[in-house]
Write an enzyme that holds these catalytic residues in place. Structure first.
Site, PDB file in Angstrom:
ATOM      1  CE  LYS A 113     146.469 -64.387  64.917  1.00  0.00           C
ATOM      2  NZ  LYS A 113     145.508 -64.882  65.892  1.00  0.00           N
TER       3      LYS A 113
HETATM    4  C1  LIG Z   1     145.468 -66.048  66.690  1.00  0.00           C
HETATM    5  C2  LIG Z   1     144.474 -66.087  67.790  1.00  0.00           C
HETATM    6  C3  LIG Z   1     144.690 -66.845  68.970  1.00  0.00           C
HETATM    7  C4  LIG Z   1     145.894 -67.748  69.142  1.00  0.00           C
HETATM    8  O1  LIG Z   1     147.081 -67.047  69.311  1.00  0.00           O
HETATM    9  P1  LIG Z   1     148.499 -67.754  69.123  1.00  0.00           P
HETATM   10  O2  LIG Z   1     149.509 -66.678  69.199  1.00  0.00           O
HETATM   11  O3  LIG Z   1     148.435 -68.386  67.755  1.00  0.00           O
HETATM   12  O4  LIG Z   1     148.634 -68.771  70.189  1.00  0.00           O
HETATM   13  C5  LIG Z   1     143.756 -66.757  69.985  1.00  0.00           C
HETATM   14  N1  LIG Z   1     142.650 -65.991  69.856  1.00  0.00           N
HETATM   15  C6  LIG Z   1     142.400 -65.255  68.749  1.00  0.00           C
HETATM   16  C7  LIG Z   1     141.151 -64.436  68.666  1.00  0.00           C
HETATM   17  C8  LIG Z   1     143.294 -65.262  67.671  1.00  0.00           C
HETATM   18  O5  LIG Z   1     143.024 -64.541  66.565  1.00  0.00           O
END
Ligand SMILES: *Cc1c(COP(=O)(O)O)cnc(C)c1O
Length: 497
Positions: A113
């Site tokens: 993120k």
């Molecule tokens: C948010 C997240 C995901 C999923 O990603 P999306 O963009 O919502 O599909 C997968 N792994 C981790 C560690 C995350 O924080």
């Protein structure tokens, strides 16, 4: 470049407007009206650039209302070793022959993120200035763990903004809770809610749309905005790392220019994999986009059958950031695949809201299957995969990434496809140390959270990210726990209204 709304294709706004608004007034998501294309020469040139320059190159195609200097201001502030632990920002690790781990978690909160939330605050404040929006931007976030912390780190002490995060008191991991409670910065707030993630989310949405609150904010020259992946400003930075990775693999002679790769993504809200789709249609040669889910496998079923049905049990898994039954960004994909048919989109997403289910047409089902493959695995298989990779390749991966590896291995066994493959690694294993440690050592651990990190470090020989190691001695700043009925007043009080 202009942006349309998925629920009204006559809406046409600039990127600065799309980013400040977050979501269109009709409830639709903003999508660029076309996908810009990169040439083979572009890809070659990108290989020679720094990550910040690569990002700037991609953004210049989408954020055409931003000046070169504005884009540079955003990329240089976000993508530097001030915020990331590796020079490359998006680090490529070799797992085994022809299989690469794209480690997207070397940022300040140890999850992917950060790749978007480190730059979103700069996009947002630059956009606001561009459209002469002279208001303080208040970011409200409901989080089940990773987004909240990444948004806090991104927005801390960013002038002209403040941020408030709500998390479910018993719904986040101990490490995630500690990360948020110890958050630094003068413009941040964190509060636990007695309830689950849905309660946090519903409360935040209700405050967003409360006309009395809006009026009170207006009088104080403030406005709300959103930091989750419905905002285009969070999606566009994710396209960069797929472009960057391909260009780098070509540069390093790992693949030939023009050679196709597979991309595997552990998926929840469909944001990360959709960014891979955009990269593909910008000209990155991609064979299959492989969508990996945990046992909350609503997307696996959708991609395989064309029926989206959220009327099913919700499971809490060891990969909590993928515990989600409504994948918002799928709306963007379907809008593109229907050639911008806003009537169909409204019909399908209307059904999702009222009946929890919709089915796409045969034509769309075929288009989806042409580009995507989907699979899922459960917690036991996730743990087995972590153990297996550790034993075989001396590589330690987190629970979300392990889901992707397992789904990829299944795909490879079923199809015999030998296309070189990039697997998106979305979190540091230390962020989910209990599940990872127990999987690696194949047995329960009774150690406390920090001792588990130390033990995992001994076994994995991987450095502990300083952001997590430092948590041990950081003072907790935020201890408020409120009832969900108090959320609105809490926000107003904290804003001094
Ligand atoms: C948010 C997240 C995901 C999923 O990603 P999306 O963009 O919502 O599909 C997968 N792994 C981790 C560690 C995350 O924080």
């Amino acid at each position: 470049m202009f942006y349309n709304s998925t629920r009204n294709s006559t809406v046409k706004v600039s990127s600065a407007e799309a980013i400040t608004q977050g979501i269109s007034v009709d409830g639709g998501l903003f999508v660029p009206e076309s996908i810009p294309v990169l040439t083979t020469e572009d890809i070659k040139a990108i290989g020679e650039m720094s990550y910040a320059e690569r990002a700037g190159f991609v953004f210049s195609k989408y954020l055409t209302d931003f000046t070169e200097a504005e884009i540079r201001y955003c990329t240089e502030n976000a993508y530097s070793t001030k915020n990331f632990e590796t020079e490359s920002i998006a680090e490529i690790a070799h797992l085994f022959d022809g299989t690469y781990m794209l480690e997207l978690w070397h940022g300040p909160t140890c999850a992917f993120k950060d790749m978007a939330l480190q730059i979103l605050p700069y996009f947002l404040t630059t956009s606001a200035k561009k459209i002469n929006l002279d208001k303080k931007i208040v970011i409200l976030v409901a989080t089940s763990g990773d987004t909240g912390k990444a948004a806090l780190e991104g927005f801390k002490d960013v002038e002209g903004t403040s941020i408030m995060v709500f998390y479910p008191e018993d719904g986040v991991s101990p490490m995630q809770k500690r990360q948020m409670k110890t958050q630094e910065g003068e413009n941040v707030g964190v509060c636990a809610l007695k309830g689950n993630f849905d309660d946090c989310q519903n409360g935040v949405k209700a405050i967003f749309t409360d006309s009395e609150v809006k009026k009170l904010l207006d009088e104080k020259d403030m406005m709300f905005s959103s930091a989750n992946s419905i905002n285009w400003g969070r999606l566009v930075p994710q396209i960069v790392y797929y472009v960057s990775t391909y260009a780098e693999l070509v540069r390093d002679g790992e693949i030939e220019a023009g050679e196709k790769i597979n991309i595997v993504v552990p998926t929840g809200n469909f944001g990360n994999i959709l960014a891979g789709y955009y990269a593909k249609h910008m000209g990155i040669p991609v064979n299959k986009l492989i969508c990996a889910s945990n046992i909350n496998n609503v997307l696996t079923d959708f991609i395989n059958t064309g029926v989206y049905d959220r009327n099913r049990k919700f499971y809490a898994t060891v990969s909590p950031s993928m515990d989600i039954l409504i994948s918002s960004n799928l709306e963007r994909l379907l809008y593109i695949l229907t050639d911008g048919n806003d009537t169909l989109i409204k019909e399908w997403f209307g059904k999702l809201a009222t009946e929890g289910r919709y089915e796409v047409t045969d034509d769309i089902k075929a288009k989806i299957r042409e580009e995507f493959v989907a699979g899922y695995c459960d917690d036991v298989q996730t743990a087995q995969t972590i153990h297996e990779i550790y034993e075989k390749y001396s590589y330690t991966c987190d629970t979300h990434t392990a889901v992707a590896v397992k789904v990829y291995n299944d795909y490879k066994a079923q199809t015999g496809d030998t296309t070189k493959t990039v697997i998106a690694s979305t979190a540091s294993p230390y962020k989910f140390s209990k599940a990872v440690l127990e999987a690696v050592q194949n047995g329960k651990s009774e150690l406390d959270e920090y001792d588990m990190i130390d033990r995992l470090a001994e076994l994995s020989k991987m450095p502990v990210p300083s952001a997590l190691a430092d948590l041990r001695n950081k003072p907790e700043r935020f201890g408020d726990v409120i009832d969900k009925t108090e959320q609105k007043n809490y926000v107003l009080e904290k804003l001094g209204i």
